[in-house]
Design a protein around this motif. Sequence first.
Motif, PDB file in Angstrom:
ATOM      1  N   THR A 151      93.651   6.150 -18.605  1.00 49.19           N
ATOM      2  CA  THR A 151      93.776   6.042 -16.975  1.00 49.19           C
ATOM      3  C   THR A 151      92.836   6.687 -16.187  1.00 49.19           C
ATOM      4  OG1 THR A 151      95.599   7.702 -17.226  1.00 49.19           O
ATOM      5  CG2 THR A 151      96.447   5.349 -17.656  1.00 49.19           C
ATOM      6  N   ALA A 152      92.709   6.257 -15.068  1.00 47.91           N
ATOM      7  CA  ALA A 152      92.099   6.983 -14.125  1.00 47.91           C
ATOM      8  C   ALA A 152      92.315   6.470 -12.645  1.00 47.91           C
ATOM      9  CB  ALA A 152      90.639   6.895 -14.193  1.00 47.91           C
ATOM     10  N   TRP A 153      92.168   7.226 -11.454  1.00 49.64           N
ATOM     11  CA  TRP A 153      92.171   6.969 -10.144  1.00 49.64           C
ATOM     12  C   TRP A 153      90.906   6.534  -9.806  1.00 49.64           C
ATOM     13  CZ3 TRP A 153      96.726   5.974  -7.730  1.00 49.64           C
ATOM     14  CH2 TRP A 153      97.749   6.553  -8.094  1.00 49.64           C
ATOM     15  N   LEU A 154      90.736   5.247  -9.145  1.00 52.44           N
ATOM     16  CA  LEU A 154      89.626   4.834  -8.533  1.00 52.44           C
ATOM     17  C   LEU A 154      89.454   4.580  -7.080  1.00 52.44           C
ATOM     18  CD1 LEU A 154      89.171   1.718 -11.029  1.00 52.44           C
ATOM     19  CD2 LEU A 154      88.490   4.172 -11.539  1.00 52.44           C
ATOM     20  N   ARG A 155      88.276   4.559  -6.555  1.00 55.58           N
ATOM     21  CA  ARG A 155      88.184   4.334  -5.095  1.00 55.58           C
ATOM     22  C   ARG A 155      86.915   3.537  -4.859  1.00 55.58           C
ATOM     23  NH1 ARG A 155      86.154   9.975  -4.806  1.00 55.58           N
ATOM     24  NH2 ARG A 155      88.070  10.502  -3.865  1.00 55.58           N
ATOM     25  N   ALA A 156      86.722   2.858  -3.936  1.00 50.26           N
ATOM     26  CA  ALA A 156      85.942   1.865  -3.501  1.00 50.26           C
ATOM     27  C   ALA A 156      84.755   2.550  -3.407  1.00 50.26           C
ATOM     28  CB  ALA A 156      86.307   0.902  -2.480  1.00 50.26           C
ATOM     29  N   LYS A 157      83.486   2.160  -3.839  1.00 49.42           N
ATOM     30  CA  LYS A 157      82.328   3.006  -3.511  1.00 49.42           C
ATOM     31  C   LYS A 157      81.959   2.868  -2.144  1.00 49.42           C
ATOM     32  CE  LYS A 157      79.594   1.432  -7.547  1.00 49.42           C
ATOM     33  NZ  LYS A 157      78.229   0.890  -7.955  1.00 49.42           N
ATOM     34  N   SER A 158      82.344   1.947  -1.306  1.00 56.62           N
ATOM     35  CA  SER A 158      82.224   2.151   0.334  1.00 56.62           C
ATOM     36  C   SER A 158      83.056   3.443   0.977  1.00 56.62           C
ATOM     37  CB  SER A 158      82.702   0.879   0.873  1.00 56.62           C
ATOM     38  OG  SER A 158      83.976   0.486   0.860  1.00 56.62           O
ATOM     39  N   GLY A 159      84.006   3.556   0.345  1.00 53.79           N
ATOM     40  CA  GLY A 159      85.185   4.649   0.768  1.00 53.79           C
ATOM     41  C   GLY A 159      86.152   3.985   1.547  1.00 53.79           C
ATOM     42  N   LYS A 160      86.247   2.733   1.806  1.00 54.19           N
ATOM     43  CA  LYS A 160      87.047   1.887   2.839  1.00 54.19           C
ATOM     44  C   LYS A 160      88.202   1.545   1.894  1.00 54.19           C
ATOM     45  CE  LYS A 160      83.470   0.110   5.968  1.00 54.19           C
ATOM     46  NZ  LYS A 160      82.941  -1.043   6.337  1.00 54.19           N
ATOM     47  N   ILE A 161      89.364   1.709   2.756  1.00 53.31           N
ATOM     48  CA  ILE A 161      90.732   1.365   2.184  1.00 53.31           C
ATOM     49  C   ILE A 161      90.722  -0.291   1.729  1.00 53.31           C
ATOM     50  CG2 ILE A 161      93.174   1.162   2.524  1.00 53.31           C
ATOM     51  CD1 ILE A 161      92.799   3.717   4.057  1.00 53.31           C
ATOM     52  N   VAL A 162      90.174  -0.894   2.771  1.00 52.12           N
ATOM     53  CA  VAL A 162      90.338  -2.593   2.710  1.00 52.12           C
ATOM     54  C   VAL A 162      89.422  -3.029   1.580  1.00 52.12           C
ATOM     55  CG1 VAL A 162      88.423  -2.883   4.346  1.00 52.12           C
ATOM     56  CG2 VAL A 162      89.961  -4.619   3.771  1.00 52.12           C
ATOM     57  N   ASP A 163      88.379  -2.239   1.078  1.00 49.85           N
ATOM     58  CA  ASP A 163      87.399  -2.568   0.156  1.00 49.85           C
ATOM     59  C   ASP A 163      88.324  -2.277  -1.299  1.00 49.85           C
ATOM     60  OD1 ASP A 163      85.881  -3.568   1.795  1.00 49.85           O
ATOM     61  OD2 ASP A 163      84.488  -1.850   1.396  1.00 49.85           O
ATOM     62  N   ALA A 164      89.185  -1.348  -1.192  1.00 55.82           N
ATOM     63  CA  ALA A 164      89.642  -0.812  -2.519  1.00 55.82           C
ATOM     64  C   ALA A 164      90.749  -1.995  -2.733  1.00 55.82           C
ATOM     65  CB  ALA A 164      90.317   0.526  -2.490  1.00 55.82           C
ATOM     66  N   ILE A 165      91.399  -2.239  -1.725  1.00 50.88           N
ATOM     67  CA  ILE A 165      92.593  -3.365  -2.060  1.00 50.88           C
ATOM     68  C   ILE A 165      91.976  -4.698  -2.250  1.00 50.88           C
ATOM     69  CG2 ILE A 165      94.293  -4.593  -0.774  1.00 50.88           C
ATOM     70  CD1 ILE A 165      94.931  -2.074   0.695  1.00 50.88           C
ATOM     71  N   ALA A 166      90.766  -5.127  -1.846  1.00 52.90           N
ATOM     72  CA  ALA A 166      90.332  -6.443  -2.006  1.00 52.90           C
ATOM     73  C   ALA A 166      89.631  -6.597  -3.287  1.00 52.90           C
ATOM     74  CB  ALA A 166      88.974  -6.574  -0.893  1.00 52.90           C
ATOM     75  N   GLY A 167      89.170  -5.700  -3.836  1.00 50.51           N
ATOM     76  CA  GLY A 167      88.741  -5.665  -5.297  1.00 50.51           C
ATOM     77  C   GLY A 167      89.594  -5.637  -6.530  1.00 50.51           C
ATOM     78  N   ILE A 168      90.880  -5.529  -6.159  1.00 47.72           N
ATOM     79  CA  ILE A 168      91.988  -5.330  -7.363  1.00 47.72           C
ATOM     80  C   ILE A 168      91.657  -6.647  -8.340  1.00 47.72           C
ATOM     81  CG2 ILE A 168      94.215  -5.557  -7.622  1.00 47.72           C
ATOM     82  CD1 ILE A 168      94.936  -3.777  -5.367  1.00 47.72           C
TER      83      ILE A 168
END
Length: 191
Positions: A151-168
């Motif tokens: 397991t791990a916690w990930l973040r979008a490379k862009s650092g944007k919240i919207v990108d993190a959600i969009a790539g699920i």
Amino acid sequence: MFYFPVEYFLQVYSLPLIGEVRFQKDYFSEYPEQIRVGSDGYDGLRLRTAVSYIRKPGYYAVHYNQPGTVAIGAILRLNDGAIAVFSGEPNQSEQGILSPVYTLESNASLAVPTGLIFIRFAESVDVESQREVINQAGYEVAQSLSYAPHTAWLRAKSGKIVDAIAGISQLEAIANVKSVEPQMLMERGLR
């Protein structure tokens, strides 16, 4: 006899003017209206159920760089004050990152996405062995968990919240992924 000019008659007896309808700007149109988390079905011996977060209009969250920031007028403070929830429309002068506020489908609890995504692989798959595939999906490992190497916690490379959600959905498509869930902060409730 008494005569009135026609213009006067029309002004007095005509229907009232209809007010101009103004639509609020959708500040968060790039965010999904609904975020579905989990799946319906059996996962081992447990029955997993899906929940949905629904975007709540009329609310927004400000993510500050430092915890403990004084947020005047906030209706809710999360993460030691690093995130404040407000009602209304955001100001252009807001200092910090703005995000929408969601509610759980089953109740009215407010939930704020943080931009972190939790990923769980099959227990035989180490996150480190999947780092390249995770990077190709547009994410980076924010925190590995030594007690659960799958397991791990990930973040979008862009650092944007919207990108993190969009790539699920891209993360869910990776082989051997068992679950992917965005971190959604909510007010602590007493049981």
